[in-house]
Motif scaffolding. Sequence first.
Motif, PDB file in Angstrom:
ATOM      1  N   ALA A  12       5.528  -5.935  -1.524  1.00  0.00           N
ATOM      2  CA  ALA A  12       5.812  -5.343  -3.030  1.00  0.00           C
ATOM      3  C   ALA A  12       7.321  -4.684  -3.045  1.00  0.00           C
ATOM      4  N   HIS A  13       7.598  -4.079  -1.744  1.00  0.00           N
ATOM      5  CA  HIS A  13       8.912  -3.336  -1.810  1.00  0.00           C
ATOM      6  C   HIS A  13       9.979  -4.148  -1.819  1.00  0.00           C
ATOM      7  N   CYS A  14       9.667  -5.540  -1.586  1.00  0.00           N
ATOM      8  CA  CYS A  14      11.009  -6.389  -1.739  1.00  0.00           C
ATOM      9  C   CYS A  14      11.174  -6.750  -3.061  1.00  0.00           C
ATOM     10  N   LEU A  15      10.579  -6.380  -4.181  1.00  0.00           N
ATOM     11  CA  LEU A  15      10.837  -6.372  -5.657  1.00  0.00           C
ATOM     12  C   LEU A  15      11.379  -5.159  -6.156  1.00  0.00           C
ATOM     13  N   HIS A  16      12.203  -4.423  -5.423  1.00  0.00           N
ATOM     14  CA  HIS A  16      12.908  -3.297  -5.875  1.00  0.00           C
ATOM     15  C   HIS A  16      13.967  -3.229  -4.949  1.00  0.00           C
ATOM     16  N   ASP A  38       4.378   7.455  -1.017  1.00  0.00           N
ATOM     17  CA  ASP A  38       3.664   7.213   0.395  1.00  0.00           C
ATOM     18  C   ASP A  38       2.594   6.273   0.166  1.00  0.00           C
ATOM     19  N   ALA A  39       2.100   6.291  -1.139  1.00  0.00           N
ATOM     20  CA  ALA A  39       0.954   5.398  -1.414  1.00  0.00           C
ATOM     21  C   ALA A  39       1.318   4.067  -1.293  1.00  0.00           C
ATOM     22  N   GLN A  40       2.581   3.596  -1.101  1.00  0.00           N
ATOM     23  CA  GLN A  40       2.728   2.174  -0.717  1.00  0.00           C
ATOM     24  C   GLN A  40       2.230   1.707   0.547  1.00  0.00           C
ATOM     25  N   LEU A  41       1.742   2.472   1.279  1.00  0.00           N
ATOM     26  CA  LEU A  41       1.316   2.224   2.584  1.00  0.00           C
ATOM     27  C   LEU A  41      -0.218   1.693   2.295  1.00  0.00           C
ATOM     28  N   GLY A  42      -0.646   0.241   2.636  1.00  0.00           N
ATOM     29  CA  GLY A  42      -1.844  -0.039   2.338  1.00  0.00           C
ATOM     30  C   GLY A  42      -1.783  -1.046   1.179  1.00  0.00           C
ATOM     31  N   TYR A  43      -0.767  -0.717   0.429  1.00  0.00           N
ATOM     32  CA  TYR A  43      -0.688  -1.351  -0.951  1.00  0.00           C
ATOM     33  C   TYR A  43       0.600  -2.218  -1.108  1.00  0.00           C
ATOM     34  N   THR A 100       0.150  -4.430   6.218  1.00  0.00           N
ATOM     35  CA  THR A 100      -0.897  -4.371   5.322  1.00  0.00           C
ATOM     36  C   THR A 100      -1.830  -5.497   5.348  1.00  0.00           C
ATOM     37  N   ALA A 101      -3.222  -4.996   5.645  1.00  0.00           N
ATOM     38  CA  ALA A 101      -3.956  -5.854   5.613  1.00  0.00           C
ATOM     39  C   ALA A 101      -4.272  -6.823   4.345  1.00  0.00           C
ATOM     40  N   LEU A 102      -4.880  -7.820   4.383  1.00  0.00           N
ATOM     41  CA  LEU A 102      -5.241  -8.592   3.298  1.00  0.00           C
ATOM     42  C   LEU A 102      -6.729  -8.668   2.684  1.00  0.00           C
ATOM     43  N   GLU A 103      -7.789  -8.476   3.360  1.00  0.00           N
ATOM     44  CA  GLU A 103      -9.061  -8.391   2.972  1.00  0.00           C
ATOM     45  C   GLU A 103      -9.279  -7.851   1.707  1.00  0.00           C
ATOM     46  N   GLY A 104      -9.788  -8.502   1.011  1.00  0.00           N
ATOM     47  CA  GLY A 104     -10.474  -7.805  -0.434  1.00  0.00           C
ATOM     48  C   GLY A 104      -9.027  -8.165  -1.541  1.00  0.00           C
ATOM     49  N   THR A 105      -7.962  -7.036  -0.961  1.00  0.00           N
ATOM     50  CA  THR A 105      -7.086  -7.151  -1.901  1.00  0.00           C
ATOM     51  C   THR A 105      -6.466  -8.254  -2.256  1.00  0.00           C
ATOM     52  N   LEU A 106      -6.054  -9.436  -1.314  1.00  0.00           N
ATOM     53  CA  LEU A 106      -5.470 -10.615  -1.961  1.00  0.00           C
ATOM     54  C   LEU A 106      -6.376 -11.239  -2.935  1.00  0.00           C
ATOM     55  N   ALA A 107      -7.559 -11.407  -2.686  1.00  0.00           N
ATOM     56  CA  ALA A 107      -8.396 -12.148  -3.721  1.00  0.00           C
ATOM     57  C   ALA A 107      -8.245 -11.503  -4.964  1.00  0.00           C
ATOM     58  N   MET A 108      -8.257 -10.021  -5.019  1.00  0.00           N
ATOM     59  CA  MET A 108      -8.233  -9.456  -6.390  1.00  0.00           C
ATOM     60  C   MET A 108      -6.763  -9.770  -6.987  1.00  0.00           C
ATOM     61  N   MET A 109      -5.795  -9.707  -6.098  1.00  0.00           N
ATOM     62  CA  MET A 109      -4.428  -9.980  -6.722  1.00  0.00           C
ATOM     63  C   MET A 109      -4.241 -11.551  -7.228  1.00  0.00           C
ATOM     64  N   LEU A 110      -4.947 -12.265  -6.464  1.00  0.00           N
ATOM     65  CA  LEU A 110      -4.933 -13.993  -7.034  1.00  0.00           C
ATOM     66  C   LEU A 110      -5.793 -14.008  -8.270  1.00  0.00           C
TER      67      LEU A 110
END
Length: 237
Positions: free
Chosen positions: A66-70, A114-119, A224-234
């Motif tokens: 995500a930080h690539c978008l800044h 700091d909240a970026q870690l994991g997100y 950043t791991a993907l489990e659960g998060t990626l499905a939510m974003m899709l």
Amino acid sequence: MKLSKLVTSLVLALATTTASQAEPYQRAAKHKTAPAGWEAVGRLNIGGNNMCTGALIAPDIVLTAAHCLHNPQTGASVNPRAIQFEAGLKNGRASAQRMVSRAVKHPQYKFGHDAQLGYDLALLYLASPINDANIVPFSTDARPGRGDEVGVVSYSMNQQNTARIEQPCHVLARQHDTLVMTCDVEFGASGAPVFAVTGGKRPQLVSVISAKAKVNRRKVSIGTALEGTLAMMLKQG
């Protein structure tokens, strides 16, 4: 939690690891040009000023950080339409090129916090899909755990025109959706895919590179791991 404190807390348990348990982490990592079969990994040209790495998880979806978008200097958001994905870029020639039409960031990601870690995840939707038999999107898998062997394919400021593969490296520790790995990455590798290494099977994407750091003078990477998060974003996309 700040990056330095997080890394320290995650690897603290290693101080009591026995020699036999620590041995896998001491294996020399191999760096080489990515061979054929990795064309779904590509370089992201961002507004003509910056670069990151990304990987196809569908013919029209690139997974990156995500930080690539800044803008790294100002923190200002980058117009997704100013991002170009160069799939399989090798010796300056891409197997396919597409512009990005829109982007979806993790809903809890905040640049510079700091909240970026994991997100630190983003999905880039291409203006048109890449339908090429030689460019096969990667499937994703469950999050890796401590001690698991992984590999990273990335572009960097030191190697901008050809992807580099590092394999094997290992997961040193994890905390929730944040991984600390022995993979040695350079600037430009942000968003690079981390793959599970399983003999006889095509690698599966399990994490995305967010940052690099040092622990006791040893280079490590943060993912950043993907489990659960990626499905939510899709679903959001």
